[in-house]
Design an enzyme around this catalytic site. Structure first.
Site, PDB file in Angstrom:
ATOM      1  N   GLU B 102       6.168   0.324   2.392  1.00  0.00           N
ATOM      2  CA  GLU B 102       6.646   1.552   1.734  1.00  0.00           C
ATOM      3  C   GLU B 102       7.391   2.469   2.707  1.00  0.00           C
ATOM      4  O   GLU B 102       8.399   3.076   2.349  1.00  0.00           O
ATOM      5  CB  GLU B 102       5.476   2.300   1.078  1.00  0.00           C
ATOM      6  N   HIS B 172      -4.569   2.631  -9.008  1.00  0.00           N
ATOM      7  CA  HIS B 172      -3.433   2.414  -9.915  1.00  0.00           C
ATOM      8  C   HIS B 172      -3.383   3.527 -10.952  1.00  0.00           C
ATOM      9  O   HIS B 172      -2.938   3.326 -12.065  1.00  0.00           O
ATOM     10  CB  HIS B 172      -3.553   1.047 -10.619  1.00  0.00           C
TER      11      HIS B 172
END
Lengths: 403, 368
Positions: B102, B172
Site C-alpha cells: 500500500e 474488512h
C-alpha cells in the site's frame, strides 16, 4: 523409509514465481557469503592519476572539468559559511555535504538537465551544479520573502521547478516510490527524460525502499536509484544497518541491475551515471547505483559525530578528500594551479558573504502566507482561521514579530 | 497482511446478496434509498455503485490519455469489480496491477501526479491503507504547501472500500475517515449512492488537490440508481440536505445516511417528529455552513457514524456546532456512533449505530 527415490529431472516449472529452474536432490543451504562482494569501479587514485587499466572511459571537456571542480569548491565554501552561521544562531539548522562532493557533482554532471531529480537532503551540489544560485540557497535557509518555498520548511529543504529538482521533505525514503511513479509517467509519455532518486544507505532500510525497488522492477521503470553509502545514518554505522553486501546486493533480489562506484572519485561517478542513464533509458529498466563515500561532516548541526566515531577515522578520510583528488588530476593536466585556487576561493567567499548578508536582511513572508498552498484554493475553514488570527493580532500585536 | 480468502469471500457474499433478496434483507442494517432521477443530466441507466464507479473511471480514461488506474488485482477488474473491462479497453500500461504494497501504491501515485499524470490508485480495503499513512499524511497532504506551490500531487485520487458489510469483522469493516481528516491538504469524500459516487469520483479526479475517495463497500451491488450515462461532476466540500425538517438535524455520511433517512421516516410517522437529514458528503474540508444553518433552525443535532466514538469526526462536528449555535440549542448535541472497540465480527448488529439507537437518541433529545 521411502523404498524408491524420485528422479530429479529438469522440467519446465509450473511455478508462477520463478523462471525455468532445475530441481536438485542435494539439500543445501545457500549461504550469502558464497557470493563475493561486488567490486568498486574507480578511475582516479588518491594521487589524482587515472588508473592504467581503465578502458573506454569518458573524460569531460576541459571547461566542463573546471566547472565540476569549481562547483565542488563552491559547495564546500557555501557549506562552511552556512554551517558557521547556524553555530552563530543566524539560521536555525544546516546540513553539510562535506566528503560527498564528488558523488553529488559527478552525478549531476552526467545527467541531462531535464532529468527529474528526487533528492534526500544531502544533494545540494546537484542543485548547485544545475545553476541554482547560492543566493537562492541562502534565501531558503533564512526562509525569507524570496525563498521559493515561501518560508514553509526548515533550512536545506530545497526545491526548484526550473531545475527539475523536486522539493525535499524530511521523512526518509518517501521520495523513492514517488520517483518510480514519475519514471513510469515519463516512460508512458515516451519522452527522453530519466528520473534519478538519491538516498542514503540508512534510508534503504525503510519499507519505502523495498516498495520502490519492487515497483520499479515489476513495472519496468527507467530510473536510477542513487545510493550514497556514506557509512553512517546519524550515528548508526552501516554495519548495523544491514548485513548483506551493501545496497547493490539488493539488486539481484528485485531483478534490478547494479553498479558500485567509488563515490569519492568524481570521474568514476560521472562515467557510472552516463552508463546507468544509457542502460535505464535503452532497456526501460531500473538500476541501483551505489556510491561508496564517507560523510566527513556531522549528520546535521544538531549532531556531534565525535560522540560515536574517532577523530583518527575522520582524519583518515580527510586524506581521501574527493576535492583534493580531483584537483590533483587537474593540476597534472595544467588545468588548475594554486594561484587559480586562491583567486577562486577568495572571490567565491566574497560573493557568498555578500549573498548571505543580503539574504539575512530580507523580510520574512507575511504571516498570512501560513494559510496559502494548503489547498489549491483557500477553503472556508482556513479563511475563518486566518480572520480569527487577524483579529487576535490586531489586539495583541506587541507579542508578534513585526512585518 | 490480508488473506485472499477473506477478500474473495466478501466478494462472493456480495454476489449472493444480489441473487437472494431475502438474504440481503437480513444481512444489511439499512434500507437503501435510491436517488431521484435528475433530468438535467441526460440519459440514465440502472447501475449499482461499482458500475457507477467503473463508468466514472471509464470516462476519465477515455477523455484523458495521460491517466492511469492501478492497484492490487486491478488488472482483472478488482476484487469488487470496479475496474472490470478497463484494461481490455485502455491497455495494460494504463490499467495495471501493482505489487501488494500500500505504501508503494500511494507513493507511486504521488510521483505520477507530480509528473503530470492523472493517477487513480485503488487500495483494496481502507483497513489496509495504514501502511500508506506516511505517504498520505506527510507526503500527499503537504506536497503543495512545503514546496511553496512549486510541486503538487493534485492529480492523485486514492479510492478505497470502507465501512460495514455484514460480516467483515475487524479488518474488512472499518471507517477510518477521521484519521485522514487530521491532515490539512487532503480532500476526503464518501458517497452515499451509485449516482453520487460517479459524480463525486469525477470531481475528485479533476480536483487540483489529492483526494481520498471512501466507497462504502456494502453498497457496491446493493445501491442501484438511475445513473446518468454522461460525464457530470458533483461539488466537493458541499453537504446535501436530503430531507428538510424543523425539530432536529441528523448528520451522517456514506451508508449511515440511509439509516438516518429511515429513522427520519419512522420518527415522523410514529412520533410526528420532523427531522432534517444532511449528508456531509465531504469530510474534509467539510461544509460547516450548511450544518450550522440547519442546527440554528432545528435547535437539536445528532451526528452519526460507524467509526468509534472517541476522536471520530462526529466530535469535530459537535464541537463546531456548540461553538457556532450555542444560543440556538434546545438540547445537547448527541453522537450515535460505533463503540470504542475494534469492529467486532459476530456482534456487528450490536456495534452499529442502527436506526433503533438513532431513534432512541432522537426521542431523548426531543424530550430533553
Amino acid at each position: 523409509m521411502l523404498s524408491s527415490t524420485i528422479s530429479a529431472n529438469i522440467e519446465e516449472s509450473l511455478l508462477q514465481g520463478v523462471n525455468k529452474v532445475n530441481c536438485t536432490s542435494s539439500l543445501d543451504i545457500n549461504e550469502p557469503s558464497l557470493n563475493s562482494p561486488v567490486p568498486i569501479f574507480s578511475i582516479l587514485n588518491d594521487t589524482g592519476d587515472i588508473l592504467s587499466n581503465c578502458k573506454s572511459i569518458i573524460i569531460p571537456e576541459n571547461n566542463e572539468l573546471i566547472k565540476m571542480y569549481k562547483s565542488m569548491v563552491l559547495l564546500s565554501i557555501m557549506d562552511k559559511i552556512l554551517y558557521e552561521s547556524q553555530r552563530q544562531g543566524r539560521i536555525s539548522f544546516y546540513m553539510t555535504n562535506e566528503g560527498e562532493e564528488a558523488a553529488q557533482i559527478g552525478s549531476a554532471a552526467g545527467l541531462h538537465v531535464n532529468d527529474l531529480v528526487y533528492a534526500q537532503y544531502r544533494e545540494a551540489g546537484v542543485l548547485l551544479f544545475r545553476g541554482y544560485t547560492p543566493e537562492k540557497f541562502m534565501n531558503q535557509c533564512f526562509g525569507n520573502v524570496d525563498d521559493l518555498g515561501k518560508g514553509k520548511q526548515m533550512p536545506v529543504h530545497y526545491g526548484s521547478k526550473n531545475h527539475n529538482f523536486v522539493t525535499l521533505s524530511s521523512p526518509l525514503t518517501t521520495q523513492l516510490p514517488q520517483a518510480v511513479g514519475s519514471a513510469y509517467s515519463f516512460k508512458r509519455l515516451k519522452i527522453n527524460r530519466c528520473t534519478i532518486v538519491y538516498f542514503g544507505e540508512g534510508a534503504a532500510s525503510e519499507g519505502d525502499a523495498h516498495a520502490a525497488f519492487n515497483f520499479a522492477s515489476t513495472l519496468d521503470c527507467p530510473i536510477i536509484f542513487f545510493c550514497r553509502n556514506n557509512g553512517y545514518a546519524i550515528s548508526t554505522p552501516a554495519n548495523e544497518q544491514y548485513r548483506g553486501d551493501g545496497i547493490v546486493s539488493r539488486g539481484p533480489g528485485y531483478g534490478i541491475a547494479t553498479i558500485r562506484v567509488d563515490g569519492n572519485d568524481i570521474l568514476a561517478v560521472y562515467n557510472a551515471i552516463i552508463k546507468a542513464r544509457e542502460y535505464v533509458m535503452n532497456n526501460t529498466r531500473p538500476l541501483i547505483l551505489e556510491a561508496m563515500t564517507y560523510r566527513r561532516g556531522h549528520h546535521s548541526t544538531s549532531d556531534d559525530s565525535t560522540a560515536y566515531r574517532s577523530k583518527d577515522e575522520i582524519k583518515e578520510w580527510l586524506d581521501k578528500n574527493p576535492i583534493i583528488r580531483f584537483k590533483r588530476l587537474l593540476e597534472k593536466n595544467n588545468l588548475w594551479n594554486d594561484q587559480n585556487e586562491v583567486e577562486y576561493a577568495n572571490e567565491t567567499k566574497k560573493q557568498l558573504m555578500q549573498s548571505f548578508t543580503i539574504a539575512s536582511k530580507k523580510n520574512k513572508p507575511n504571516w498570512r502566507e501560513m494559510f496559502n498552498d494548503v489547498y489549491h484554493e483557500i477553503p472556508d475553514n482556513l479563511l475563518e482561521q486566518m480572520n480569527s488570527l487577524e483579529d487576535h493580532i490586531s489586539k495583541y500585536s506587541d507579542h508578534y514579530p513585526k512585518e | 497482511m490480508h488473506t485472499a480468502i477473506n477478500k474473495y469471500s466478501l466478494v462472493c457474499n456480495a454476489t449472493k446478496n444480489m441473487l437472494c433478496g431475502c438474504f440481503k434483507r437480513r444481512s444489511s442494517h439499512f434500507v437503501y434509498h435510491p436517488e431521484r432521477i435528475s433530468s438535467e443530466l441526460g440519459k440514465t441507466s440502472k447501475k449499482n455503485m461499482y458500475q457507477a464507479i467503473n463508468s466514472a473511471m471509464d470516462l476519465v480514461l477515455s477523455k484523458d490519455p495521460n491517466s492511469v488506474v492501478f492497484g492490487e488485482d486491478v488488472g482483472f477488474g478488482g476484487v469488487f469489480r470496479c475496474t472490470s473491462g478497463l484494461r481490455e479497453r485502455y491497455g495494460e500500461d494504463r490499467v495495471f496491477n501493482t505489487p501488494l504494497c500500500e505504501q508503494g501504491i500511494v507513493g507511486f501515485g504521488i510521483g505520477l501526479a507530480v509528473a503530470g499524470t492523472t493517477a487513480i490508485a485503488e487500495i483494496q480495503f481502507a483497513d489496509y491503507m495504514f501502511p500508506a499513512l506516511d505517504q498520505l499524511v506527510n507526503e500527499a497532504a503537504k506536497y503543495r504547501y512545503r514546496s511553496g506551490n512549486l510541486f503538487d500531487c493534485g492529480k492523485l485520487t486514492v479510492r478505497t472500500p470502507c465501512s460495514a458489510v455484514g460480516h467483515g469483522g475487524l479488518y474488512h469493516s472499518q471507517s477510518p475517515e477521521s484519521f485522514y481528516a487530521h491532515s490539512p491538504g487532503l480532500k476526503i469524500v464518501m458517497p452515499r449512492s451509485a449516482q453520487t459516487a460517479k459524480g463525486l469520483l469525477l470531481s475528485c479526479v479533476r480536483d487540483p488537490n489529492p483526494c481520498i475517495f471512501f466507497e462504502p463497500k456494502i453498497m457496491y451491488r446493493l445501491a442501484v440508481d438511475d445513473v446518468p450515462d454522461d460525464d457530470y461532476e458533483l461539488p466537493l466540500g458541499k453537504a446535501d440536505v436530503l430531507i428538510e425538517g424543523k425539530d432536529i438535524t441528523l448528520i451522517g455520511w456514506g451508508t449511515q445516511v440511509h439509516v438516518l433517512l429511515e429513522v427520519a421516516e419512522i420518527a415522523n410517522k410514529d412520533f410526528g417528529i420532523s427531522c432534517e437529514v444532511i449528508d456531509l458528503v465531504t469530510i474534509l474540508p467539510w461544509d460547516k455552513q450548511t450544518v450550522t444553518k440547519s442546527v440554528k433552525k432545528t435547535g437539536r443535532a445528532i451526528v452519526s457514524h460507524e467509526a468509534p466514538l472517541t476522536g471520530g469526526f462526529g466530535a469535530e462536528i459537535s464541537a463546531s456546532i456548540q461553538e457556532d449555535c450555542f444560543l440556538h440549542l434546545e438540547s445537547p448535541i448527541r453522537r450515535v456512533t460505533g463503540y470504542d472497540t475494534p469492529f467486532p465480527h459476530v456482534f456487528e448488529q450490536f456495534y452499529l449505530p442502527n436506526k433503533w439507537k438513532c431513534l432512541q437518541a432522537i426521542k431523548e433529545l426531543i424530550n430533553y
